[in-house]
Design a protein around this motif. Structure first.
Motif, PDB file in Angstrom:
ATOM      1  N   ALA A 196       0.927  -1.228  -0.031  1.00 15.75           N
ATOM      2  CA  ALA A 196      -0.111   0.009   0.068  1.00 15.75           C
ATOM      3  C   ALA A 196       0.814   1.086   0.057  1.00 15.75           C
ATOM      4  O   ALA A 196       0.520   2.311  -0.625  1.00 15.75           O
ATOM      5  CB  ALA A 196      -1.017  -0.294   1.427  1.00 15.75           C
ATOM      6  N   ALA A 197       2.108   1.140   0.889  1.00 12.02           N
ATOM      7  CA  ALA A 197       2.808   2.236   0.966  1.00 12.02           C
ATOM      8  C   ALA A 197       3.602   2.642  -0.573  1.00 12.02           C
ATOM      9  O   ALA A 197       3.840   3.933  -0.859  1.00 12.02           O
ATOM     10  CB  ALA A 197       3.669   2.231   1.915  1.00 12.02           C
ATOM     11  N   ILE A 198       4.030   1.681  -0.979  1.00 10.33           N
ATOM     12  CA  ILE A 198       4.775   1.810  -2.427  1.00 10.33           C
ATOM     13  C   ILE A 198       3.846   2.248  -3.444  1.00 10.33           C
ATOM     14  O   ILE A 198       4.290   2.969  -4.174  1.00 10.33           O
ATOM     15  CB  ILE A 198       5.222   0.490  -2.823  1.00 10.33           C
ATOM     16  CG1 ILE A 198       6.138   0.166  -1.801  1.00 10.33           C
ATOM     17  CG2 ILE A 198       5.980   0.339  -4.358  1.00 10.33           C
ATOM     18  CD1 ILE A 198       7.117  -1.442  -2.305  1.00 10.33           C
ATOM     19  N   SER A 235       2.411   6.715  -6.861  1.00  9.15           N
ATOM     20  CA  SER A 235       1.463   7.827  -7.165  1.00  9.15           C
ATOM     21  C   SER A 235       2.017   9.157  -7.068  1.00  9.15           C
ATOM     22  O   SER A 235       1.696  10.171  -8.057  1.00  9.15           O
ATOM     23  CB  SER A 235       0.155   7.705  -6.501  1.00  9.15           C
ATOM     24  OG  SER A 235      -0.233   6.385  -6.872  1.00  9.15           O
ATOM     25  N   LEU A 236       2.397   9.671  -6.075  1.00  7.35           N
ATOM     26  CA  LEU A 236       2.984  10.855  -5.693  1.00  7.35           C
ATOM     27  C   LEU A 236       4.412  11.133  -6.382  1.00  7.35           C
ATOM     28  O   LEU A 236       4.360  12.460  -6.971  1.00  7.35           O
ATOM     29  CB  LEU A 236       3.518  10.953  -4.334  1.00  7.35           C
ATOM     30  CG  LEU A 236       2.309  10.791  -3.199  1.00  7.35           C
ATOM     31  CD1 LEU A 236       2.816  10.564  -1.587  1.00  7.35           C
ATOM     32  CD2 LEU A 236       1.351  11.843  -3.311  1.00  7.35           C
ATOM     33  N   ALA A 237       5.066  10.292  -6.850  1.00  2.66           N
ATOM     34  CA  ALA A 237       6.251  10.457  -7.520  1.00  2.66           C
ATOM     35  C   ALA A 237       6.158  10.927  -8.897  1.00  2.66           C
ATOM     36  O   ALA A 237       6.617  11.776  -9.624  1.00  2.66           O
ATOM     37  CB  ALA A 237       7.244   9.084  -7.799  1.00  2.66           C
ATOM     38  N   ASN A 247       9.368  17.523   1.984  1.00  7.86           N
ATOM     39  CA  ASN A 247       8.610  17.734   3.303  1.00  7.86           C
ATOM     40  C   ASN A 247       7.052  17.788   2.700  1.00  7.86           C
ATOM     41  O   ASN A 247       6.121  17.308   3.706  1.00  7.86           O
ATOM     42  CB  ASN A 247       8.849  19.085   3.420  1.00  7.86           C
ATOM     43  CG  ASN A 247       8.109  20.007   4.714  1.00  7.86           C
ATOM     44  OD1 ASN A 247       6.758  19.804   4.712  1.00  7.86           O
ATOM     45  ND2 ASN A 247       8.978  20.234   5.778  1.00  7.86           N
ATOM     46  N   ASN A 248       6.637  18.316   1.591  1.00  7.97           N
ATOM     47  CA  ASN A 248       5.339  18.393   1.203  1.00  7.97           C
ATOM     48  C   ASN A 248       4.464  17.083   0.808  1.00  7.97           C
ATOM     49  O   ASN A 248       3.258  17.222   1.046  1.00  7.97           O
ATOM     50  CB  ASN A 248       5.086  19.658   0.065  1.00  7.97           C
ATOM     51  CG  ASN A 248       5.295  20.912   0.669  1.00  7.97           C
ATOM     52  OD1 ASN A 248       5.610  21.241   1.594  1.00  7.97           O
ATOM     53  ND2 ASN A 248       6.043  21.821  -0.300  1.00  7.97           N
ATOM     54  N   ILE A 249       5.438  16.396   0.053  1.00 12.46           N
ATOM     55  CA  ILE A 249       4.645  15.133  -0.325  1.00 12.46           C
ATOM     56  C   ILE A 249       5.171  13.660  -0.119  1.00 12.46           C
ATOM     57  O   ILE A 249       4.200  12.908   0.389  1.00 12.46           O
ATOM     58  CB  ILE A 249       5.061  15.386  -1.986  1.00 12.46           C
ATOM     59  CG1 ILE A 249       4.571  16.601  -2.785  1.00 12.46           C
ATOM     60  CG2 ILE A 249       4.504  13.963  -2.593  1.00 12.46           C
ATOM     61  CD1 ILE A 249       4.996  16.947  -3.940  1.00 12.46           C
TER      62      ILE A 249
END
Length: 451
Positions: free
Chosen positions: A210-212, A217-219, A320-322
């Motif tokens: 789940a974390a990966i 998605s964020l990357a 920091n933000n993502i």
């Protein structure tokens, strides 16, 4: 049994089922088990480790709702952001919903999990294991589809209603997951310790997946809505895959052999009465240990840890933000937890139940240490561990000990009871684990306000 390991069904007979712990034996035999499995003196082998791999998959699936819902922090922060005209940006001071949603989510998962684990322990024998496992997976799938469908719905004008609908769907899928977990642990207890370890380790591996998924998605800078849609769909696929795989299990001699004979023991063990009092006398220290481990973990993770922010020096950066919360709070924690479970599978130390209980209680030192990290917003406590590396070290130790002690308790608690008592012992341990989750979630809501 043919070369593929499937059951020859040309000669099938049924046997009388006298023990409620093996309530589905008659159905199992009638549906899929030949007399070869019942009468063979040789224990079938787990060819190509298929059953072991499927137990790993079931372990992953058993915590899919928890892992994917709690990991979608960026999504929840977006859904519950301040939408007043002067604050239509994503990175502003947290609203009350944003600050407290994780705590409410903990409670919405912990309480129904506890209730239905208890109900499964006392009344699960009224429904066959096969029906419980398949039915619970169907309910989880349907509930998760509701959550998935709301991702693309604009809920800015009805955040209160969205909050309620979300928690209701979480309660339903958690209740179904509890039935699945309780039944799964009971089945795993009939096999050797490696299979219980597979289930327990799979639960942690699900958090890593789940974390990966979130980090990827964020990357790629996918919006919170689309990223949530992606890993919610992944969760749906995993649950459906487990449902299909469970049906496959009933065509494997190794699985049906252990279900019928209880880890290769004599069939008479199925007909021996199991005393709850006798089981509790043997495992109560282990039950306390698992309670302590999860009550301590859940009191700060993720209710407090999800609020921890990177050092102010990184302000304005993507880290920091993502990436900070997904990487440190979810990926590093789950990797540490998974590592602990893997190591415990080899060492199984300490084997003294009192030392294990003491180690479980000693983890409480992690609570104030994590609360003194840079969790925001805060009004009362100072920040002592401001640097990222300090928080990461504390998190790794906290996570590793959680996984390590969990695996030791789950395995050893079934090895101090007789063969016919293993399923009941596993049910007690699973219930006490849930009690720990519930108590920890309630404490977590208080600790957030004490920051």
């Amino acid at each position: 049994m043919d070369a593929t390991g499937s059951i020859n069904t040309d000669c099938v007979e049924t046997i009388e089922n006298e023990d409620e712990g093996f309530d589905d034996t008659e159905e199992l035999v009638a549906d899929s088990c030949s007399t070869k499995v019942l009468d063979s003196a040789d224990e079938p082998r787990d060819r190509y480790c298929i059953v072991y791999i499927l137990f790993y998959l079931f372990g992953i699936t058993s915590l899919v709702p928890w892992n994917f819902l709690i990991t979608a922090n960026d999504y929840w922060m977006y859904k519950f952001r301040d939408v007043t005209p002067s604050n239509l940006t994503m990175f502003v001071r947290k609203t009350q919903f944003q600050a407290e949603f994780t705590s409410y989510l903990n409670v919405a998962t912990a309480i129904p999990n506890l209730i239905f684990l208890i109900l499964n322990s006392f009344y699960g024998h009224l429904v066959s294991v096969k029906s419980r496992l398949q039915g619970s997976l169907i309910v989880v799938t349907l509930s998760f589809l509701v959550t998935t469908s709301l991702v693309q719905v604009n809920t800015d004008d009805w955040q209160n209603t969205f909050f309620i609908v979300t928690l209701v769907s979480v309660v339903i899928m958690t209740a179904a997951s509890a039935v699945f977990i309780g039944s799964l642990v009971g089945i795993a207890s009939r096999f050797s310790k490696e299979y219980m370890a597979a289930v327990v380790s799979g639960q942690s591996l699900g958090g890593i997946i789940a974390a990966i998924a979130q980090i990827i998605s964020l990357a790629f800078k996918i919006s919170p809505l689309h990223s949530a849609l992606i890993y919610f769909c992944i969760a749906d696929i995993m649950v459906i895959s487990s449902l299909a795989s469970y049906v496959l299990l009933y065509r494997i001699d190794f699985f049906t052999y252990h279900i019928l004979r209880g880890c290769g023991g004599m069939a008479v063990n199925r007909h021996r009465e199991v005393s709850m009092i006798a089981v509790l006398k043997k495992i109560w220290v282990y039950a306390f240990s698992i309670f302590a481990v999860f009550a301590i973990s859940m009191s700060v993770y993720p209710a407090v840890t999800v609020l921890v922010e990177s050092h102010p020096i990184t302000s304005g950066t993507d880290w920091n933000n993502i990436f900070f919360v997904p990487v440190v709070n979810y990926l590093i924690f789950n990797c540490g937890d998974y590592s602990g479970r893997l190591v415990a599978g080899f060492l199984l130390r300490p084997d003294n139940e009192w030392v294990l209980a003491a180690a479980s209680v000693l983890r409480a030192i992690g609570i104030p240490m994590l609360m003194l990290c840079n969790a925001q917003p805060r009004k009362h406590l100072p920040v002592v561990f401001l640097w990222d590396y300090e928080y990461i070290i504390i998190m790794i130790i906290f996570a590793f000990t959680n996984g390590y002690l969990t695996n030791i308790v789950m395995i050893n608690s079934t090895r101090v009871v007789d063969l016919h008592e293993r399923e009941k012992a596993s049910s007690v341990i699973a219930t006490m684990l849930s009690v720990g989750l519930t108590v920890g979630a309630a404490v977590g809501m208080l600790l957030v306000r004490l920051l």
